[in-house]
Design a protein around this motif. Structure first.
Motif, PDB file in Angstrom:
ATOM      1  N   ILE A 306       0.846  -1.190   0.000  1.00  0.00           N
ATOM      2  CA  ILE A 306       0.000   0.000   0.000  1.00  0.00           C
ATOM      3  C   ILE A 306       0.881   1.238   0.000  1.00  0.00           C
ATOM      4  CG2 ILE A 306      -1.722   1.318   1.313  1.00  0.00           C
ATOM      5  CD1 ILE A 306      -2.717  -1.392   2.409  1.00  0.00           C
ATOM      6  N   SER A 307       0.526   2.209  -0.819  1.00  0.00           N
ATOM      7  CA  SER A 307       1.242   3.494  -0.834  1.00  0.00           C
ATOM      8  C   SER A 307       0.253   4.616  -1.086  1.00  0.00           C
ATOM      9  CB  SER A 307       2.346   3.496  -1.901  1.00  0.00           C
ATOM     10  OG  SER A 307       1.772   3.473  -3.198  1.00  0.00           O
ATOM     11  N   VAL A 308       0.637   5.821  -0.678  1.00  0.00           N
ATOM     12  CA  VAL A 308      -0.171   7.015  -0.918  1.00  0.00           C
ATOM     13  C   VAL A 308       0.754   8.080  -1.483  1.00  0.00           C
ATOM     14  CG1 VAL A 308      -1.699   8.758   0.047  1.00  0.00           C
ATOM     15  CG2 VAL A 308      -1.670   6.443   1.026  1.00  0.00           C
ATOM     16  N   ALA A 309       0.531   8.459  -2.733  1.00  0.00           N
ATOM     17  CA  ALA A 309       1.364   9.461  -3.401  1.00  0.00           C
ATOM     18  C   ALA A 309       0.584  10.762  -3.530  1.00  0.00           C
ATOM     19  CB  ALA A 309       1.797   8.964  -4.779  1.00  0.00           C
ATOM     20  N   SER A 310       1.105  11.831  -2.904  1.00  0.00           N
ATOM     21  CA  SER A 310       0.467  13.140  -2.956  1.00  0.00           C
ATOM     22  C   SER A 310       1.196  14.006  -3.979  1.00  0.00           C
ATOM     23  CB  SER A 310       0.512  13.804  -1.570  1.00  0.00           C
ATOM     24  OG  SER A 310      -0.197  13.022  -0.622  1.00  0.00           O
ATOM     25  N   PHE A 311       0.461  14.494  -4.963  1.00  0.00           N
ATOM     26  CA  PHE A 311       1.051  15.202  -6.098  1.00  0.00           C
ATOM     27  C   PHE A 311       0.831  16.708  -5.960  1.00  0.00           C
ATOM     28  CE2 PHE A 311       0.232  10.924  -7.433  1.00  0.00           C
ATOM     29  CZ  PHE A 311       1.307  10.588  -8.239  1.00  0.00           C
ATOM     30  N   PHE A 312       1.937  17.459  -5.977  1.00  0.00           N
ATOM     31  CA  PHE A 312       1.875  18.910  -5.886  1.00  0.00           C
ATOM     32  C   PHE A 312       1.998  19.534  -7.274  1.00  0.00           C
ATOM     33  CE2 PHE A 312       2.495  17.787  -1.589  1.00  0.00           C
ATOM     34  CZ  PHE A 312       2.014  18.835  -0.829  1.00  0.00           C
ATOM     35  N   ASN A 313       1.239  20.649  -7.460  1.00  0.00           N
ATOM     36  CA  ASN A 313       1.155  21.304  -8.759  1.00  0.00           C
ATOM     37  C   ASN A 313       0.699  20.315  -9.809  1.00  0.00           C
ATOM     38  OD1 ASN A 313       3.191  22.150 -11.436  1.00  0.00           O
ATOM     39  ND2 ASN A 313       1.546  23.466 -10.789  1.00  0.00           N
ATOM     40  N   SER A 314      -0.408  19.690  -9.534  1.00  0.00           N
ATOM     41  CA  SER A 314      -0.922  18.702 -10.467  1.00  0.00           C
ATOM     42  C   SER A 314      -2.435  18.686 -10.382  1.00  0.00           C
ATOM     43  CB  SER A 314      -0.363  17.316 -10.140  1.00  0.00           C
ATOM     44  OG  SER A 314      -0.618  16.422 -11.189  1.00  0.00           O
ATOM     45  N   CYS A 315      -3.049  18.283 -11.471  1.00  0.00           N
ATOM     46  CA  CYS A 315      -4.497  18.133 -11.466  1.00  0.00           C
ATOM     47  C   CYS A 315      -4.837  16.902 -12.291  1.00  0.00           C
ATOM     48  CB  CYS A 315      -5.189  19.373 -12.048  1.00  0.00           C
ATOM     49  SG  CYS A 315      -4.710  19.753 -13.744  1.00  0.00           S
ATOM     50  N   PHE A 316      -6.043  16.426 -12.103  1.00  0.00           N
ATOM     51  CA  PHE A 316      -6.476  15.267 -12.873  1.00  0.00           C
ATOM     52  C   PHE A 316      -7.852  15.555 -13.456  1.00  0.00           C
ATOM     53  CE2 PHE A 316      -7.813  11.073 -13.975  1.00  0.00           C
ATOM     54  CZ  PHE A 316      -6.647  10.470 -14.377  1.00  0.00           C
ATOM     55  N   PRO A 317      -8.009  15.411 -14.778  1.00  0.00           N
ATOM     56  CA  PRO A 317      -7.002  15.050 -15.777  1.00  0.00           C
ATOM     57  C   PRO A 317      -5.888  16.107 -15.867  1.00  0.00           C
ATOM     58  CG  PRO A 317      -9.237  14.836 -16.662  1.00  0.00           C
ATOM     59  CD  PRO A 317      -9.353  15.584 -15.376  1.00  0.00           C
ATOM     60  N   PRO A 318      -4.736  15.722 -16.449  1.00  0.00           N
ATOM     61  CA  PRO A 318      -3.579  16.622 -16.495  1.00  0.00           C
ATOM     62  C   PRO A 318      -3.864  17.913 -17.248  1.00  0.00           C
ATOM     63  CG  PRO A 318      -2.932  14.375 -17.031  1.00  0.00           C
ATOM     64  CD  PRO A 318      -4.430  14.391 -17.007  1.00  0.00           C
ATOM     65  N   SER A 319      -3.171  18.980 -16.814  1.00  0.00           N
ATOM     66  CA  SER A 319      -3.292  20.282 -17.466  1.00  0.00           C
ATOM     67  C   SER A 319      -2.388  20.339 -18.702  1.00  0.00           C
ATOM     68  CB  SER A 319      -2.887  21.380 -16.477  1.00  0.00           C
ATOM     69  OG  SER A 319      -2.693  22.600 -17.142  1.00  0.00           O
ATOM     70  N   SER A 320      -2.745  21.224 -19.633  1.00  0.00           N
ATOM     71  CA  SER A 320      -1.925  21.419 -20.841  1.00  0.00           C
ATOM     72  C   SER A 320      -0.985  22.617 -20.695  1.00  0.00           C
ATOM     73  CB  SER A 320      -2.831  21.614 -22.056  1.00  0.00           C
ATOM     74  OG  SER A 320      -3.672  22.735 -21.873  1.00  0.00           O
ATOM     75  N   LYS A 321      -0.875  23.163 -19.494  1.00  0.00           N
ATOM     76  CA  LYS A 321      -0.047  24.340 -19.270  1.00  0.00           C
ATOM     77  C   LYS A 321       1.412  24.059 -19.634  1.00  0.00           C
ATOM     78  CE  LYS A 321       1.158  27.788 -15.764  1.00  0.00           C
ATOM     79  NZ  LYS A 321       0.910  28.287 -14.398  1.00  0.00           N
ATOM     80  N   VAL A 322       2.052  25.035 -20.262  1.00  0.00           N
ATOM     81  CA  VAL A 322       3.449  24.891 -20.684  1.00  0.00           C
ATOM     82  C   VAL A 322       4.351  25.633 -19.695  1.00  0.00           C
ATOM     83  CG1 VAL A 322       5.125  25.393 -22.507  1.00  0.00           C
ATOM     84  CG2 VAL A 322       2.793  24.676 -23.105  1.00  0.00           C
ATOM     85  N   TYR A 323       5.415  24.965 -19.237  1.00  0.00           N
ATOM     86  CA  TYR A 323       6.351  25.573 -18.289  1.00  0.00           C
ATOM     87  C   TYR A 323       7.685  25.843 -18.975  1.00  0.00           C
ATOM     88  CZ  TYR A 323       3.069  24.254 -14.636  1.00  0.00           C
ATOM     89  OH  TYR A 323       1.946  24.135 -13.861  1.00  0.00           O
ATOM     90  N   THR A 324       8.387  26.880 -18.493  1.00  0.00           N
ATOM     91  CA  THR A 324       9.697  27.244 -19.018  1.00  0.00           C
ATOM     92  C   THR A 324      10.653  27.479 -17.852  1.00  0.00           C
ATOM     93  OG1 THR A 324       9.054  29.581 -19.071  1.00  0.00           O
ATOM     94  CG2 THR A 324       8.741  28.302 -21.099  1.00  0.00           C
ATOM     95  N   PRO A 325      11.960  27.478 -18.111  1.00  0.00           N
ATOM     96  CA  PRO A 325      12.931  27.690 -17.019  1.00  0.00           C
ATOM     97  C   PRO A 325      12.759  29.046 -16.337  1.00  0.00           C
ATOM     98  CG  PRO A 325      14.021  26.771 -18.950  1.00  0.00           C
ATOM     99  CD  PRO A 325      12.635  27.141 -19.381  1.00  0.00           C
ATOM    100  N   ILE A 326      13.036  29.072 -15.038  1.00  0.00           N
ATOM    101  CA  ILE A 326      12.994  30.312 -14.261  1.00  0.00           C
ATOM    102  C   ILE A 326      14.127  31.220 -14.735  1.00  0.00           C
ATOM    103  CG2 ILE A 326      13.250  31.274 -11.939  1.00  0.00           C
ATOM    104  CD1 ILE A 326      12.132  28.575 -10.902  1.00  0.00           C
ATOM    105  N   LYS A 327      13.792  32.461 -15.052  1.00  0.00           N
ATOM    106  CA  LYS A 327      14.781  33.352 -15.673  1.00  0.00           C
ATOM    107  C   LYS A 327      15.969  33.619 -14.756  1.00  0.00           C
ATOM    108  CE  LYS A 327      12.638  37.861 -14.535  1.00  0.00           C
ATOM    109  NZ  LYS A 327      11.754  37.384 -13.495  1.00  0.00           N
TER     110      LYS A 327
END
Length: 339
Positions: A306-327
């Motif tokens: 048994i395991s419980v995985a808590s996901f941060f900065n995530s949603c279900f279904p997954p988002s299509s948001k695009v991320y880029t490197p921090i300047k």
């Protein structure tokens, strides 16, 4: 014999097998409860997926264990912990934490609450079985059941935490109270970890919180029943997490592995510890400085796991948001990484 085998092959209909399994709403545990001695064909994985990329590794190489004792009130320890987090994220993409502020009693009760859910009367559990991913409480087996080439040996309870958590009355009665308490404490721990990650990169402590990476999107409570033929399947296939950060509570059965230096390594269970692994979003925004680790879960004779995985900065279904490197992390010497 070959002719007989060819006839069997010609009569096999994978879609019918998948649909019958899904329509039962009993999951993998239902198969085990029925007493099967061999796993259904839909769960059999190609052998190269089961044994890929094994190789030699330094026998003294161990997954980092970071003690968070004093992280809030001891300047010297705080600096030491930041350094350890930095090295773990750069070299491993995974580490375990102890003295993190969540009591061992809470963690043990969460494991038992998830066990109660998966082992309760099947007719009660069936009420939560759905592939309607707009729901906030979902029980099923294999999200990608009808898309994947092979199914995995596990059942899952998914509960959305943010932005709009379910009313507590919607949560399964057998684990309702502990789910609420565990989620609250994991969220608080997530704030601490995001501050440490920010500082490990030389950023202000609130940098990642201000980017709204502190939202605990949902958790997956996984149940891996004992498997009669574990050499033929996997509990979870090889993958990286697509989110920012994952906090994992695992019981003492074991089976979680990471791919490190071309070798599958066990992530040993430690009583009271939590496993932290960095995801794809964190790798992207740090321009590849912090690694998103590949991992999997083995199927085993021993179980359930048994395991419980808590996901941060995530949603279900997954988002299509695009991320880029921090300047602030980019320079002429460190231009944006296309990967």
């Amino acid at each position: 014999m070959a002719v007989v085998q060819e006839e069997i092959e010609s009569k096999y209909d994978r879609i019918i097998e998948l649909k019958a399994f899904d329509d039962s709403k009993l999951g993998v545990k239902g198969l085990v409860d029925a007493g099967l001695a061999k796993i259904p064909r839909m769960f059999i994985h190609p052998q190269h997926n089961l044994y890929e990329k094994s190789g030699p590794i330094d026998s003294h190489s161990n997954i980092p264990i970071i003690d968070l004792e004093g992280v809030k009130n001891d300047v010297t320890l705080h600096a030491k912990i930041i350094n350890e987090v930095q090295k773990a994220c750069e070299n491993w993409g995974i580490f375990q934490i102890v003295n993190h502020g969540i009591s061992e009693g809470i963690l043990e009760e969460m494991i038992e609450g998830i066990r109660r859910f998966h082992e309760q009367d099947a007719e009660v559990k069936k009420e939560y079985y759905t592939r309607d991913f707009t729901k906030k409480v979902i029980f099923l087996s294999n999200f990608d059941l009808f898309q994947a080439s092979s199914a995995s040996w596990r059942d899952t309870l998914l509960i959305t935490i943010t932005p709009n958590p379910p009313d507590p009355i919607q949560l399964p009665l057998v684990c309702r109270d502990i789910v609420v308490e565990h989620s609250k404490q994991v969220k608080h721990l997530g704030y601490t970890l995001l501050e440490l990650l920010s500082e490990a990169l030389g950023l202000e402590p609130n940098h990642f919180k201000n980017m709204e990476f502190a939202k605990q999107g949902f958790f997956l409570a996984q149940y891996y029943p004992s498997c009669p033929e574990p050499e033929l399947t996997l509990g979870t296939k090889r993958h990286t997490d697509s989110n920012f950060l994952t906090i994992v509570l695992q019981d003492q059965v074991g089976g979680l592995q990471i791919l490190h230096e071309n070798h599958w390594m066990d992530v040993p269970p430690i009583p009271g510890a939590l496993v932290i692994n960095t995801g794809d979003v964190l790798q992207i925004v740090t321009n590849g400085r912090f690694k998103s680790v590949e991992h999997r879960v083995l199927a085993q004779h021993e179980g359930p796991r048994i395991s419980v995985a808590s996901f941060f900065n995530s949603c279900f279904p997954p988002s299509s948001k695009v991320y880029t490197p921090i300047k602030e992390l980019l320079s002429e010497e460190n231009p944006p990484n296309d990967k």
